[in-house]
Design a protein around this motif. Structure first.
Motif, mmCIF file in Angstrom:
data_model
loop_
_atom_site.group_PDB
_atom_site.id
_atom_site.type_symbol
_atom_site.label_atom_id
_atom_site.label_comp_id
_atom_site.label_asym_id
_atom_site.label_seq_id
_atom_site.Cartn_x
_atom_site.Cartn_y
_atom_site.Cartn_z
ATOM 1 N N MET A 90 -23.082 62.994 0.817
ATOM 2 C CA MET A 90 -23.446 62.871 2.636
ATOM 3 C C MET A 90 -24.222 64.066 2.973
ATOM 4 N N ALA A 91 -25.559 63.852 3.372
ATOM 5 C CA ALA A 91 -26.097 65.211 3.522
ATOM 6 C C ALA A 91 -27.342 64.937 4.509
ATOM 7 N N VAL A 92 -27.759 66.118 5.093
ATOM 8 C CA VAL A 92 -28.937 65.916 6.180
ATOM 9 C C VAL A 92 -30.253 66.138 4.735
ATOM 10 N N VAL A 93 -31.207 65.278 4.952
ATOM 11 C CA VAL A 93 -32.327 65.323 4.004
ATOM 12 C C VAL A 93 -33.127 66.708 4.533
ATOM 13 N N GLY A 94 -33.420 67.595 3.681
ATOM 14 C CA GLY A 94 -34.473 68.712 4.285
ATOM 15 C C GLY A 94 -35.752 68.714 3.817
ATOM 16 N N GLU A 95 -36.279 67.962 2.670
ATOM 17 C CA GLU A 95 -37.496 68.024 2.069
ATOM 18 C C GLU A 95 -37.456 66.889 1.067
ATOM 19 N N PHE A 96 -38.665 66.295 0.875
ATOM 20 C CA PHE A 96 -38.986 65.411 0.003
ATOM 21 C C PHE A 96 -39.894 65.720 -1.154
ATOM 22 N N PHE A 97 -39.766 65.642 -2.476
ATOM 23 C CA PHE A 97 -40.847 65.694 -3.352
ATOM 24 C C PHE A 97 -40.910 64.471 -4.334
ATOM 25 N N ALA A 98 -42.109 64.371 -4.950
ATOM 26 C CA ALA A 98 -42.375 63.279 -5.958
ATOM 27 C C ALA A 98 -41.612 63.522 -7.312
ATOM 28 N N ASP A 99 -40.797 62.627 -7.513
ATOM 29 C CA ASP A 99 -39.805 62.697 -8.626
ATOM 30 C C ASP A 99 -40.646 61.898 -9.934
ATOM 31 N N THR A 100 -40.856 62.548 -11.079
ATOM 32 C CA THR A 100 -41.602 61.703 -12.120
ATOM 33 C C THR A 100 -40.591 61.278 -13.127
ATOM 34 N N ALA A 101 -39.255 61.110 -12.825
ATOM 35 C CA ALA A 101 -38.179 60.502 -13.828
ATOM 36 C C ALA A 101 -38.651 58.944 -13.924
ATOM 37 N N ASN A 102 -38.430 58.289 -14.931
ATOM 38 C CA ASN A 102 -38.301 56.636 -15.164
ATOM 39 C C ASN A 102 -37.561 56.404 -14.085
ATOM 40 N N ALA A 103 -37.821 55.231 -13.336
ATOM 41 C CA ALA A 103 -36.878 54.498 -12.530
ATOM 42 C C ALA A 103 -37.012 53.040 -12.877
ATOM 43 N N ARG A 104 -35.959 52.241 -12.598
ATOM 44 C CA ARG A 104 -35.875 50.850 -12.405
ATOM 45 C C ARG A 104 -35.307 50.186 -11.378
ATOM 46 N N ARG A 105 -35.561 49.047 -10.899
ATOM 47 C CA ARG A 105 -34.955 48.413 -9.680
ATOM 48 C C ARG A 105 -33.344 48.362 -10.089
ATOM 49 N N HIS A 106 -32.550 48.715 -9.294
ATOM 50 C CA HIS A 106 -30.992 48.676 -9.298
ATOM 51 C C HIS A 106 -30.564 46.947 -9.323
ATOM 52 N N PRO A 107 -29.634 46.914 -10.028
ATOM 53 C CA PRO A 107 -29.203 45.355 -10.207
ATOM 54 C C PRO A 107 -28.478 44.903 -8.812
ATOM 55 N N THR A 108 -27.681 45.933 -8.197
ATOM 56 C CA THR A 108 -26.896 45.582 -7.185
ATOM 57 C C THR A 108 -27.580 45.506 -5.448
ATOM 58 N N VAL A 109 -27.279 44.768 -4.904
ATOM 59 C CA VAL A 109 -27.968 44.746 -3.475
ATOM 60 C C VAL A 109 -26.669 45.094 -2.499
ATOM 61 N N VAL A 110 -26.827 46.119 -1.545
ATOM 62 C CA VAL A 110 -26.123 46.633 -0.472
ATOM 63 C C VAL A 110 -26.474 46.607 0.757
ATOM 64 N N GLU A 111 -25.482 46.560 1.765
ATOM 65 C CA GLU A 111 -25.970 46.545 3.021
ATOM 66 C C GLU A 111 -26.167 48.307 3.540
ATOM 67 N N CYS A 112 -26.931 48.298 4.523
ATOM 68 C CA CYS A 112 -27.445 49.673 4.965
ATOM 69 C C CYS A 112 -27.086 49.467 6.611
ATOM 70 N N GLY A 113 -26.306 50.627 7.027
ATOM 71 C CA GLY A 113 -26.103 50.501 8.283
ATOM 72 C C GLY A 113 -26.589 51.608 8.766
ATOM 73 N N TRP A 114 -27.290 51.602 10.199
ATOM 74 C CA TRP A 114 -28.000 52.615 10.770
ATOM 75 C C TRP A 114 -27.478 53.376 11.998
ATOM 76 N N GLN A 115 -27.492 54.388 12.618
ATOM 77 C CA GLN A 115 -26.951 54.828 13.707
ATOM 78 C C GLN A 115 -27.740 56.182 14.265
ATOM 79 N N LEU A 116 -27.905 56.457 15.511
ATOM 80 C CA LEU A 116 -28.443 57.679 15.774
ATOM 81 C C LEU A 116 -27.102 58.821 15.970
ATOM 82 N N VAL A 117 -27.469 59.893 15.649
ATOM 83 C CA VAL A 117 -26.355 61.117 15.791
ATOM 84 C C VAL A 117 -26.867 62.144 16.588
ATOM 85 N N ALA A 118 -26.245 62.199 17.718
ATOM 86 C CA ALA A 118 -26.830 63.507 18.669
ATOM 87 C C ALA A 118 -26.127 64.855 17.952
#
Length: 78
Positions: A1-29
């Motif tokens: 659980m974290a606040v995202v501070g920065e993005f960078f291009a990741d060069t590691a190999n990646a594949r599609r994950h086999p599991t599909v999950v739900e994602c909830g969203w909300q605004l936090v003041a």
């Protein structure tokens, strides 16, 4: 659980994950700032039932960067 501070291009190999999950969203003041919070929930096959697995929070600056990444990654995205 974290606040995202920065993005960078990741060069590691990646594949599609086999599991599909739900994602909830909300605004936090947080004082004068608003954060977008995204929380993923365990898959339907999880033995313990629906439970938050991971939470990320994005401030306005991080969301602008994420939108730019999405537009570069998916041309024609509006």
């Amino acid at each position: 659980m974290a606040v995202v501070g920065e993005f960078f291009a990741d060069t590691a190999n990646a594949r599609r994950h086999p599991t599909v999950v739900e994602c909830g969203w909300q605004l936090v003041a947080d004082g004068d700032e608003t954060l977008l919070q995204l929380s993923t929930y365990g898959s339907d096959q999880r033995a313990s039932g629906k439970k938050v697995s991971q939470t990320l929070q994005f401030d306005r600056e991080a969301l602008v960067a994420l939108i730019q990444i999405a537009r570069q990654s998916f041309p024609g995205l509006e």
